[in-house]
Design an enzyme around this catalytic site. Sequence first.
Site, PDB file in Angstrom:
ATOM      1  N   SER A  29     -12.424 -42.293 -61.245  1.00 10.98           N
ATOM      2  CA  SER A  29     -11.550 -41.379 -60.520  1.00 10.98           C
ATOM      3  C   SER A  29     -12.174 -41.115 -59.153  1.00 10.98           C
ATOM      4  O   SER A  29     -12.543 -42.048 -58.444  1.00 10.98           O
ATOM      5  CB  SER A  29     -11.347 -40.088 -61.319  1.00 10.98           C
ATOM      6  N   LYS A  82      -5.379 -39.661 -58.801  1.00  5.48           N
ATOM      7  CA  LYS A  82      -6.689 -39.589 -59.433  1.00  5.48           C
ATOM      8  C   LYS A  82      -6.770 -38.466 -60.470  1.00  5.48           C
ATOM      9  O   LYS A  82      -7.489 -38.576 -61.467  1.00  5.48           O
ATOM     10  CB  LYS A  82      -7.767 -39.403 -58.365  1.00  5.48           C
ATOM     11  N   TYR A 108      -3.158 -39.359 -52.864  1.00  5.37           N
ATOM     12  CA  TYR A 108      -4.356 -39.908 -53.498  1.00  5.37           C
ATOM     13  C   TYR A 108      -4.859 -39.002 -54.622  1.00  5.37           C
ATOM     14  O   TYR A 108      -5.123 -39.468 -55.742  1.00  5.37           O
ATOM     15  CB  TYR A 108      -5.439 -40.099 -52.441  1.00  5.37           C
TER      16      TYR A 108
END
Length: 298
Positions: A172, A190, A186
């Site tokens: 991650s 993650k 983003y």
Amino acid sequence: MLLLAAAFLVAFVLLLYMVSPLISPKPLALPGAHVVVTGGSSGIGKCVAIECYKQGAFITLVARNEDKLLQAKKEIEKHSVNDKQVVLCISVDVSQDYSQVENVIKQAQEKLGPVDMLVNCAGMSLSGKFEDLEVSTFERLMSVNYLGSVYPSRAVITTMKERRVGRIVFVSSQAGQLGLFGFTAYSSSKFAIRGLAEALQMEVKPYNVYVTVAYPPDTDTPGFAEENKTKPLETRLISETTSVCKPEQVAKQIVKDAIVVTMGLFRTIALFYIGSFDSIVRRCMMQRAKSEIADKTA
């Protein structure tokens, strides 16, 4: 009263830390193990492959660019510890077509044996203010960062459960624990990995398969260099307050955590709840097994 509560909390956390090693699985032996690394042609993925190869593992590198894969293969092979080790390269986009990913994993297992450890390193980052990002950017990052980890994991999990051995690593990011300015696309992709990993761990733990999640900080990789090209001013200023790690350091920690299945502070505190949930899963598993036996003898 407040001081007493704080003391009790500290004692509770320390107790969990002491108990945690007692319930952890046996370390995974890397010599002779088959390790699959996605996103393995550069950056953290390549360094993870090198670290595993140094410890005697057989490596399958998976990435899109065939030229980069072959170059990475040459670099990794310099670190062999015996002449039996093999580095297999397979070019495929792990985020696009599950059937292709499944076929790739089958090919790798036919050549190097069952997968003992999968390290999901494939990923990318694009930043920008929420209203400036194209909707396609959200779709692309969720596809690469999330589905790009789901597909390979789905392809190896059945064999791992059958063999009662396996490690799955999800890479991650610090942005997967803390949402940051400019990372609306983003960070969300993650964050999704953490939910996947924690739910999956509860499913596969009874089969001696263990899941770990790595949350690396800014790391000096080609992907990080590309990310910097799109960062808004605010995001760049935030990044400048933290140090940039070397991919070799990050890779070494990822492999170490995967082998011994270490737990972070909050994961350790959650052991109390996880233990009770695990017992429910085990009871269901036993009841299902009894039902299957009864059906066969009926």
